[in-house]
Design a protein around this motif. Structure first.
Motif, PDB file in Angstrom:
ATOM      1  N   LEU A   1       0.846  -1.179   0.000  1.00  0.00           N
ATOM      2  CA  LEU A   1       0.000   0.000   0.000  1.00  0.00           C
ATOM      3  C   LEU A   1       0.887   1.235   0.000  1.00  0.00           C
ATOM      4  N   VAL A   2       0.622   2.174  -0.889  1.00  0.00           N
ATOM      5  CA  VAL A   2       1.463   3.352  -1.049  1.00  0.00           C
ATOM      6  C   VAL A   2       0.649   4.606  -0.732  1.00  0.00           C
ATOM      7  N   PHE A   3       1.164   5.422   0.198  1.00  0.00           N
ATOM      8  CA  PHE A   3       0.556   6.714   0.533  1.00  0.00           C
ATOM      9  C   PHE A   3       1.444   7.826   0.001  1.00  0.00           C
ATOM     10  N   ASN A   4       0.823   8.880  -0.474  1.00  0.00           N
ATOM     11  CA  ASN A   4       1.565  10.036  -0.976  1.00  0.00           C
ATOM     12  C   ASN A   4       1.353  11.216  -0.046  1.00  0.00           C
ATOM     13  N   PHE A   5       2.440  11.842   0.377  1.00  0.00           N
ATOM     14  CA  PHE A   5       2.379  12.951   1.326  1.00  0.00           C
ATOM     15  C   PHE A   5       1.500  14.084   0.802  1.00  0.00           C
ATOM     16  N   TYR A   6       1.685  14.465  -0.454  1.00  0.00           N
ATOM     17  CA  TYR A   6       1.001  15.647  -0.978  1.00  0.00           C
ATOM     18  C   TYR A   6      -0.488  15.423  -1.224  1.00  0.00           C
ATOM     19  N   THR A   7      -0.885  14.193  -1.516  1.00  0.00           N
ATOM     20  CA  THR A   7      -2.300  13.930  -1.781  1.00  0.00           C
ATOM     21  C   THR A   7      -3.055  13.454  -0.543  1.00  0.00           C
ATOM     22  N   ALA A   8      -2.348  13.322   0.595  1.00  0.00           N
ATOM     23  CA  ALA A   8      -3.004  12.820   1.812  1.00  0.00           C
ATOM     24  C   ALA A   8      -4.009  13.817   2.366  1.00  0.00           C
ATOM     25  N   ALA A   9      -3.706  15.121   2.260  1.00  0.00           N
ATOM     26  CA  ALA A   9      -4.604  16.169   2.778  1.00  0.00           C
ATOM     27  C   ALA A   9      -4.222  17.499   2.130  1.00  0.00           C
ATOM     28  N   THR A  10      -4.764  18.594   2.667  1.00  0.00           N
ATOM     29  CA  THR A  10      -4.608  19.899   2.020  1.00  0.00           C
ATOM     30  C   THR A  10      -3.445  20.736   2.561  1.00  0.00           C
ATOM     31  N   ASP A  11      -2.977  20.478   3.773  1.00  0.00           N
ATOM     32  CA  ASP A  11      -1.844  21.219   4.327  1.00  0.00           C
ATOM     33  C   ASP A  11      -0.950  20.263   5.105  1.00  0.00           C
ATOM     34  N   ASP A  12       0.235  20.725   5.465  1.00  0.00           N
ATOM     35  CA  ASP A  12       1.238  19.840   6.051  1.00  0.00           C
ATOM     36  C   ASP A  12       0.772  19.178   7.346  1.00  0.00           C
ATOM     37  N   GLU A  13       0.196  19.955   8.266  1.00  0.00           N
ATOM     38  CA  GLU A  13      -0.229  19.373   9.539  1.00  0.00           C
ATOM     39  C   GLU A  13      -1.327  18.337   9.339  1.00  0.00           C
ATOM     40  N   ALA A  14      -2.271  18.644   8.452  1.00  0.00           N
ATOM     41  CA  ALA A  14      -3.346  17.686   8.166  1.00  0.00           C
ATOM     42  C   ALA A  14      -2.787  16.444   7.485  1.00  0.00           C
ATOM     43  N   ARG A  15      -1.789  16.625   6.612  1.00  0.00           N
ATOM     44  CA  ARG A  15      -1.165  15.479   5.940  1.00  0.00           C
ATOM     45  C   ARG A  15      -0.468  14.569   6.945  1.00  0.00           C
ATOM     46  N   LEU A  16       0.284  15.180   7.869  1.00  0.00           N
ATOM     47  CA  LEU A  16       0.990  14.400   8.876  1.00  0.00           C
ATOM     48  C   LEU A  16       0.012  13.657   9.784  1.00  0.00           C
ATOM     49  N   SER A  17      -1.084  14.308  10.154  1.00  0.00           N
ATOM     50  CA  SER A  17      -2.092  13.658  10.987  1.00  0.00           C
ATOM     51  C   SER A  17      -2.736  12.491  10.249  1.00  0.00           C
ATOM     52  N   GLN A  18      -3.049  12.708   8.959  1.00  0.00           N
ATOM     53  CA  GLN A  18      -3.668  11.644   8.168  1.00  0.00           C
ATOM     54  C   GLN A  18      -2.719  10.457   8.006  1.00  0.00           C
ATOM     55  N   LEU A  19      -1.465  10.736   7.692  1.00  0.00           N
ATOM     56  CA  LEU A  19      -0.492   9.657   7.524  1.00  0.00           C
ATOM     57  C   LEU A  19      -0.270   8.904   8.827  1.00  0.00           C
ATOM     58  N   CYS A  20      -0.261   9.641   9.939  1.00  0.00           N
ATOM     59  CA  CYS A  20      -0.101   8.999  11.247  1.00  0.00           C
ATOM     60  C   CYS A  20      -1.244   8.024  11.509  1.00  0.00           C
ATOM     61  N   LEU A  21      -2.453   8.422  11.181  1.00  0.00           N
ATOM     62  CA  LEU A  21      -3.611   7.549  11.372  1.00  0.00           C
ATOM     63  C   LEU A  21      -3.477   6.288  10.528  1.00  0.00           C
ATOM     64  N   TRP A  22      -3.104   6.436   9.257  1.00  0.00           N
ATOM     65  CA  TRP A  22      -2.966   5.281   8.380  1.00  0.00           C
ATOM     66  C   TRP A  22      -1.834   4.357   8.837  1.00  0.00           C
ATOM     67  N   VAL A  23      -0.746   4.922   9.314  1.00  0.00           N
ATOM     68  CA  VAL A  23       0.371   4.108   9.806  1.00  0.00           C
ATOM     69  C   VAL A  23      -0.084   3.236  10.978  1.00  0.00           C
ATOM     70  N   LEU A  24      -0.827   3.838  11.907  1.00  0.00           N
ATOM     71  CA  LEU A  24      -1.292   3.081  13.071  1.00  0.00           C
ATOM     72  C   LEU A  24      -2.288   1.992  12.664  1.00  0.00           C
ATOM     73  N   GLU A  25      -3.160   2.291  11.686  1.00  0.00           N
ATOM     74  CA  GLU A  25      -4.124   1.286  11.241  1.00  0.00           C
ATOM     75  C   GLU A  25      -3.429   0.151  10.493  1.00  0.00           C
ATOM     76  N   CYS A  26      -2.403   0.483   9.707  1.00  0.00           N
ATOM     77  CA  CYS A  26      -1.643  -0.559   9.020  1.00  0.00           C
ATOM     78  C   CYS A  26      -0.898  -1.433  10.019  1.00  0.00           C
ATOM     79  N   GLU A  27      -0.364  -0.819  11.055  1.00  0.00           N
ATOM     80  CA  GLU A  27       0.314  -1.587  12.093  1.00  0.00           C
ATOM     81  C   GLU A  27      -0.664  -2.542  12.771  1.00  0.00           C
ATOM     82  N   LYS A  28      -1.866  -2.055  13.059  1.00  0.00           N
ATOM     83  CA  LYS A  28      -2.866  -2.875  13.726  1.00  0.00           C
ATOM     84  C   LYS A  28      -3.293  -4.056  12.867  1.00  0.00           C
ATOM     85  N   GLN A  29      -3.386  -3.837  11.545  1.00  0.00           N
ATOM     86  CA  GLN A  29      -3.830  -4.891  10.632  1.00  0.00           C
ATOM     87  C   GLN A  29      -2.672  -5.671  10.016  1.00  0.00           C
TER      88      GLN A  29
END
Length: 289
Positions: free
Chosen positions: A231-259
């Protein structure tokens, strides 16, 4: 946590009552002093001498009760910005006597401790709320006690401090929602799993042409094999600004770890790969971005 706060509230009420009783005792002693001074009663003088001796002895006893305690931070779990977490702190009593009525304080947090027997320790979970991602420092706590008579308030500063990282706040759309939005769904088509109505978002190759002949457009649905692809995530397409992108990626990382799902993150200057790097290393990269 709820029971701890309830215990703290009860202790606060007891402490307030003890303060009121101290005022009453002071007024009573002053009255006895006036009685002794005006009427020269030896018995009253003896009573006052005993009371003041007891009061002045509270200081050395309190210092002996609190002064030898040692407090230090332990390795704690993950902390996230804007989410309440906990820091583990060990309180150690190296003496041979029990320490009584000790409170751990930090700013507006008060945690009463159980009596700590000699040569033993206890671990306290100190609630914290990081204000932002990145380097997180926690210090300024102290131990307090009014043992034995509440006439003296003794404070022992905690010299140790905690330095660690607060990861981005995990928030955004769920991994499941993200996979449903992707044009190429994550996974390989494995087995035919039935039909569903065509809504315009599915591939034309999945159209069930036999249904078209009947006047209804349906598409074929397949179950997915989720073990082999990444599964590939892209920093720039994750959200609209840097903080939102980092928060979104953090959520996906934790969900991938869980699964237990392998993934990659295309950052601006590097690629993070869960096969080569641990989850904590990837989260640290997001926290320090």
């Amino acid at each position: 946590m709820k029971s701890l706060r309830t215990f703290a509230q009860i202790y606060k009420r007891i402490d307030q009552h003890a303060t009121r009783y101290s005022v009453v005792v002071v007024v009573l002693l002053f009255g006895l002093f006036l009685e002794a001074y005006m009427h020269d009663f030896n018995l009253v003088y003896i009573t006052l001498f005993f009371a003041f001796s007891l009061a002045f002895s509270a200081g050395p006893i309190g210092i002996f009760n609190l002064g030898h305690l040692e407090a230090s931070y332990l390795s704690s779990g993950r902390l996230f910005a804007h989410q309440e977490g906990h820091l583990a702190m060990q309180i150690y009593n190296p003496s041979q006597t029990t320490s009584w009525s000790v409170i751990l304080r930090h700013e507006n947090i008060s945690i009463p401790l159980e009596p700590l027997k000699g040569d033993t320790s206890t671990i306290v979970q100190l609630p914290v709320l990081p204000e932002k991602r990145g380097t997180f420092t926690h210090k300024g706590g102290y131990l307090e006690s009014k043992y034995p008579l509440s006439t003296v308030r003794l404070v022992l500063k905690i010299n140790d401090s905690y330095k660690g990282l607060a990861y981005p706040e995990p928030k955004g759309i769920s991994l499941h929602s993200f996979l449903q939005q992707e044009e190429n769904h994550y996974g390989e088509e494995k087995e035919f799993d039935g039909l569903r109505s065509y809504d315009g978002s599915q591939k034309l190759s999945h159209i069930h042409w036999a249904s078209v002949a009947k006047g209804e457009i349906a598409v074929k649905v397949f179950s997915k094999e989720t073990q082999t692809p990444k599964l590939v995530f892209n920093f720039y397409t994750a959200a609209t600004d840097d903080e939102a992108r980092l928060s979104q990626l953090c959520l996906w990382v934790l969900e991938c770890e869980k699964q237990n799902l392998p993934f990659m993150i295309q950052m601006p200057n590097k690629v993070l790969n869960s096969v080569k790097e641990s989850t904590d290393v990837i989260l640290e990269t997001l926290a320090r971005y």
